[in-house]
Write a protein that holds these residues in place. Structure first.
Motif, PDB file in Angstrom:
ATOM      1  N   LEU A   1      15.902  -4.955   4.735  1.00 15.57           N
ATOM      2  CA  LEU A   1      14.441  -4.948   4.718  1.00 15.57           C
ATOM      3  C   LEU A   1      13.902  -6.106   5.566  1.00 15.57           C
ATOM      4  O   LEU A   1      12.975  -5.956   6.365  1.00 15.57           O
ATOM      5  CB  LEU A   1      13.999  -5.124   3.258  1.00 15.57           C
ATOM      6  N   PHE A   2      14.500  -7.274   5.386  1.00 14.01           N
ATOM      7  CA  PHE A   2      14.073  -8.484   6.094  1.00 14.01           C
ATOM      8  C   PHE A   2      14.240  -8.314   7.607  1.00 14.01           C
ATOM      9  O   PHE A   2      13.338  -8.584   8.387  1.00 14.01           O
ATOM     10  CB  PHE A   2      14.914  -9.661   5.578  1.00 14.01           C
ATOM     11  N   ARG A   3      15.400  -7.824   8.003  1.00 10.84           N
ATOM     12  CA  ARG A   3      15.643  -7.709   9.452  1.00 10.84           C
ATOM     13  C   ARG A   3      14.789  -6.605  10.084  1.00 10.84           C
ATOM     14  O   ARG A   3      14.443  -6.692  11.256  1.00 10.84           O
ATOM     15  CB  ARG A   3      17.128  -7.511   9.753  1.00 10.84           C
ATOM     16  N   THR A   4      14.420  -5.604   9.320  1.00 13.38           N
ATOM     17  CA  THR A   4      13.495  -4.588   9.850  1.00 13.38           C
ATOM     18  C   THR A   4      12.181  -5.277  10.217  1.00 13.38           C
ATOM     19  O   THR A   4      11.618  -5.053  11.294  1.00 13.38           O
ATOM     20  CB  THR A   4      13.243  -3.476   8.798  1.00 13.38           C
ATOM     21  N   GLN A   5      11.702  -6.138   9.326  1.00 14.53           N
ATOM     22  CA  GLN A   5      10.461  -6.853   9.636  1.00 14.53           C
ATOM     23  C   GLN A   5      10.662  -7.803  10.823  1.00 14.53           C
ATOM     24  O   GLN A   5       9.813  -7.877  11.719  1.00 14.53           O
ATOM     25  CB  GLN A   5       9.967  -7.652   8.420  1.00 14.53           C
ATOM     26  N   LEU A   6      11.780  -8.505  10.848  1.00 11.18           N
ATOM     27  CA  LEU A   6      12.018  -9.455  11.945  1.00 11.18           C
ATOM     28  C   LEU A   6      12.075  -8.738  13.292  1.00 11.18           C
ATOM     29  O   LEU A   6      11.515  -9.214  14.282  1.00 11.18           O
ATOM     30  CB  LEU A   6      13.324 -10.226  11.701  1.00 11.18           C
ATOM     31  N   ARG A   7      12.712  -7.588  13.326  1.00 12.93           N
ATOM     32  CA  ARG A   7      12.777  -6.836  14.594  1.00 12.93           C
ATOM     33  C   ARG A   7      11.374  -6.414  15.028  1.00 12.93           C
ATOM     34  O   ARG A   7      11.020  -6.542  16.204  1.00 12.93           O
ATOM     35  CB  ARG A   7      13.693  -5.606  14.457  1.00 12.93           C
ATOM     36  N   ALA A   8      10.588  -5.931  14.083  1.00 16.43           N
ATOM     37  CA  ALA A   8       9.210  -5.526  14.423  1.00 16.43           C
ATOM     38  C   ALA A   8       8.421  -6.723  14.953  1.00 16.43           C
ATOM     39  O   ALA A   8       7.692  -6.611  15.939  1.00 16.43           O
ATOM     40  CB  ALA A   8       8.525  -4.929  13.195  1.00 16.43           C
TER      41      ALA A   8
ATOM     42  N   MET B   1       0.800  -1.221   0.000  1.00 17.31           N
ATOM     43  CA  MET B   1       0.000   0.000   0.000  1.00 17.31           C
ATOM     44  C   MET B   1       0.834   1.272   0.000  1.00 17.31           C
ATOM     45  O   MET B   1       0.311   2.345  -0.250  1.00 17.31           O
ATOM     46  CB  MET B   1      -0.895   0.018   1.242  1.00 17.31           C
ATOM     47  N   ARG B   2       2.108   1.153   0.348  1.00 17.51           N
ATOM     48  CA  ARG B   2       2.924   2.379   0.500  1.00 17.51           C
ATOM     49  C   ARG B   2       3.911   2.533  -0.650  1.00 17.51           C
ATOM     50  O   ARG B   2       4.307   1.548  -1.264  1.00 17.51           O
ATOM     51  CB  ARG B   2       3.739   2.277   1.802  1.00 17.51           C
ATOM     52  N   ARG B   3       4.348   3.769  -0.848  1.00 20.05           N
ATOM     53  CA  ARG B   3       5.404   4.016  -1.842  1.00 20.05           C
ATOM     54  C   ARG B   3       6.753   3.547  -1.326  1.00 20.05           C
ATOM     55  O   ARG B   3       7.588   3.072  -2.072  1.00 20.05           O
ATOM     56  CB  ARG B   3       5.488   5.519  -2.157  1.00 20.05           C
ATOM     57  N   ASP B   4       6.937   3.692   0.012  1.00 22.81           N
ATOM     58  CA  ASP B   4       8.197   3.254   0.627  1.00 22.81           C
ATOM     59  C   ASP B   4       7.901   2.073   1.545  1.00 22.81           C
ATOM     60  O   ASP B   4       6.776   1.906   2.016  1.00 22.81           O
ATOM     61  CB  ASP B   4       8.804   4.390   1.461  1.00 22.81           C
ATOM     62  N   ALA B   5       8.951   1.313   1.837  1.00 24.48           N
ATOM     63  CA  ALA B   5       8.764   0.176   2.743  1.00 24.48           C
ATOM     64  C   ALA B   5       8.375   0.698   4.124  1.00 24.48           C
ATOM     65  O   ALA B   5       8.895   1.727   4.565  1.00 24.48           O
ATOM     66  CB  ALA B   5      10.057  -0.629   2.831  1.00 24.48           C
ATOM     67  N   PRO B   6       7.446   0.025   4.826  1.00 25.53           N
ATOM     68  CA  PRO B   6       7.070   0.489   6.162  1.00 25.53           C
ATOM     69  C   PRO B   6       8.243   0.368   7.130  1.00 25.53           C
ATOM     70  O   PRO B   6       9.053  -0.555   7.025  1.00 25.53           O
ATOM     71  CB  PRO B   6       5.918  -0.439   6.563  1.00 25.53           C
ATOM     72  N   THR B   7       8.320   1.304   8.058  1.00 27.08           N
ATOM     73  CA  THR B   7       9.412   1.288   9.028  1.00 27.08           C
ATOM     74  C   THR B   7       9.141   0.221  10.096  1.00 27.08           C
ATOM     75  O   THR B   7       8.031  -0.310  10.194  1.00 27.08           O
ATOM     76  CB  THR B   7       9.513   2.652   9.740  1.00 27.08           C
ATOM     77  N   GLU B   8      10.172  -0.009  10.916  1.00 24.38           N
ATOM     78  CA  GLU B   8      10.016  -0.966  12.023  1.00 24.38           C
ATOM     79  C   GLU B   8       8.866  -0.526  12.936  1.00 24.38           C
ATOM     80  O   GLU B   8       8.017  -1.339  13.328  1.00 24.38           O
ATOM     81  CB  GLU B   8      11.337  -1.027  12.804  1.00 24.38           C
ATOM     82  N   ALA B   9       8.811   0.787  13.252  1.00 18.00           N
ATOM     83  CA  ALA B   9       7.770   1.289  14.165  1.00 18.00           C
ATOM     84  C   ALA B   9       6.377   1.143  13.543  1.00 18.00           C
ATOM     85  O   ALA B   9       5.418   0.775  14.227  1.00 18.00           O
ATOM     86  CB  ALA B   9       8.044   2.752  14.510  1.00 18.00           C
ATOM     87  N   GLN B  10       6.269   1.417  12.246  1.00 18.35           N
ATOM     88  CA  GLN B  10       4.950   1.284  11.586  1.00 18.35           C
ATOM     89  C   GLN B  10       4.483  -0.169  11.601  1.00 18.35           C
ATOM     90  O   GLN B  10       3.318  -0.466  11.862  1.00 18.35           O
ATOM     91  CB  GLN B  10       5.038   1.781  10.134  1.00 18.35           C
ATOM     92  N   GLN B  11       5.427  -1.082  11.340  1.00 23.56           N
ATOM     93  CA  GLN B  11       5.046  -2.500  11.346  1.00 23.56           C
ATOM     94  C   GLN B  11       4.699  -2.962  12.752  1.00 23.56           C
ATOM     95  O   GLN B  11       3.723  -3.685  12.959  1.00 23.56           O
ATOM     96  CB  GLN B  11       6.187  -3.354  10.810  1.00 23.56           C
ATOM     97  N   LEU B  12       5.496  -2.527  13.707  1.00 20.81           N
ATOM     98  CA  LEU B  12       5.251  -2.909  15.107  1.00 20.81           C
ATOM     99  C   LEU B  12       3.812  -2.536  15.500  1.00 20.81           C
ATOM    100  O   LEU B  12       3.093  -3.336  16.108  1.00 20.81           O
ATOM    101  CB  LEU B  12       6.260  -2.205  16.016  1.00 20.81           C
ATOM    102  N   ALA B  13       3.391  -1.348  15.124  1.00 19.15           N
ATOM    103  CA  ALA B  13       2.047  -0.882  15.499  1.00 19.15           C
ATOM    104  C   ALA B  13       0.977  -1.799  14.905  1.00 19.15           C
ATOM    105  O   ALA B  13      -0.003  -2.141  15.580  1.00 19.15           O
ATOM    106  CB  ALA B  13       1.853   0.554  15.013  1.00 19.15           C
ATOM    107  N   VAL B  14       1.181  -2.222  13.673  1.00 21.50           N
ATOM    108  CA  VAL B  14       0.198  -3.110  13.025  1.00 21.50           C
ATOM    109  C   VAL B  14       0.158  -4.464  13.746  1.00 21.50           C
ATOM    110  O   VAL B  14      -0.916  -4.985  14.083  1.00 21.50           O
ATOM    111  CB  VAL B  14       0.562  -3.314  11.528  1.00 21.50           C
TER     112      VAL B  14
END
Ligand code: PEP
Ligand code: MG
Length: 312
Positions: free
Chosen positions: A98-105, A27-40
């Motif tokens: 990118l992968f580790r950003t998701q893993l951290r979230a 849905m986004r133009r840029d990859a979601p950040t760790e904080a944005q993913q964490l919130a979801v």
């Protein structure tokens, strides 16, 4: 989707068997950040605070191309055969940041909950080992930042290609659970695109090859003491659910619309009978024979008939 969770709960879901995480990326133009993913991910736990939620990591590529990856060399769009290319876990491993950003979230969101992380389209032991190395790196990054995260999160491999079934005895040594994506497992087994109507007959959920792979996988997983669930669309088909319960798959994950009828159905059978039905289905040579046999054994309780209206 997050809005589907309260509905799933009201329909009797014991948790979430497959939380597809790609939507915020698409849905986004840029990859979601760790904080944005964490919130979801945290919002998902608000609905199921004490139940397992199985988050599947990014499954992009193939037909799902994220705007932020377009034009990046090696993405699905530039490949001749994207479904046999750098999709899914292959894409994540090719973009470790990118992968580790998701893993951290995910590791952060699972803290204090029954979170499980599922990796899609695993096809080799070395690939799974690299995934685990990335999980360890993500944990180390959080530790060095002093950020709280789940230490005990369960790790699973998704079984979506025939090679993964063949190496299951090795994969079970590396993971806590297996989850079968029968949509992809079927399309890669019969080499027929699951969305192409011209070959839809071949890509039948009743194909004996799929039944054979699933039986063997369940047997290997049970032998290794590793639970196996099914999260492909097949699980929602009542006739297939009889078979899956009969080969003693541990959990079924489906669109929540189908949960009530599947519960009603399976409660009407003894396990011994389901095992016999599964054994009978395994002897058959064609998808139409399997279909007929399973439907002959399908007993819909009269009081639940309306739940089955329009069933496959
Ligand atoms: C599958 O392949 O069965 C699966 C559950 O994953 P998706 O449908 O998202 O590819
Ligand atoms: Mg899949």
């Amino acid at each position: 989707l997050l809005r589907e969770l309260p509905v799933a709960r009201s329909r009797g879901a014991d948790g979430v068997g497959l939380y597809r995480t790609e939507f915020p990326y698409l849905m986004r133009r840029d990859a979601p950040t760790e904080a944005q993913q964490l919130a979801v991910y945290q919002r998902a736990f608000e609905e199921f605070p004490d139940r397992p939620i199985t988050f599947r990591t990014l499954d992009l590529g193939g037909d799902k191309i994220a705007p932020f990856l377009q034009g990046d060399e090696g993405t699905a769009e530039l490949e001749d055969n994207p479904f046999l290319g750098q999709r899914s876990i292959r894409l994540s491993l090719a973009h470790p940041d990118l992968f580790r950003t998701q893993l951290r979230a995910l590791l952060r969101a699972c803290d204090g909950h029954k979170g499980r992380i599922l990796f899609p389209m695993i096809s080799a032991v070395d690939e799974m080992k690299e995934v685990l190395r990335q999980v360890d790196l993500a944990r180390a990054e959080l530790r060095s930042r002093g950020t709280a995260f789940a230490d005990e999160v369960q790790i699973g491999a998704m079984i979506e290609v025939p090679a993964a079934v063949e190496i299951a005895p090795h994969l079970t040594k590396l993971v806590d659970f297996l989850s079968v994506g029968t949509n992809d497992l079927l399309q890669y087994t019969v080499a027929a695109d699951r969305g192409n109507r011209k070959v839809a007959e071949l890509a039948s959920n009743y194909h004996p090859a799929l039944f054979s792979l699933l039986s063997r996988l369940s047997w290997e997983a049970t032998k290794a003491g590793v639970p196996v669930s099914v999260c492909g669309e097949m699980a929602a088909d009542p006739a297939c659910a009889l078979f899956l319960a009969g080969i003693q798959v541990d959990a079924l994950s489906m669109d929540s619309r189908y949960i009530p009828r599947t519960k009603v159905l399976l409660r009407g059978y003894e396990l011994s009978e389901l095992k016999e039905i599964a054994g009978g289905a395994r002897k058959l040579a064609t998808a139409s024979e399997v279909n007929r046999f399973l439907h002959q054994n399908l007993r819909v309780p009269p009081e639940a008939e309306r739940l089955f209206a329009g069933a496959h």
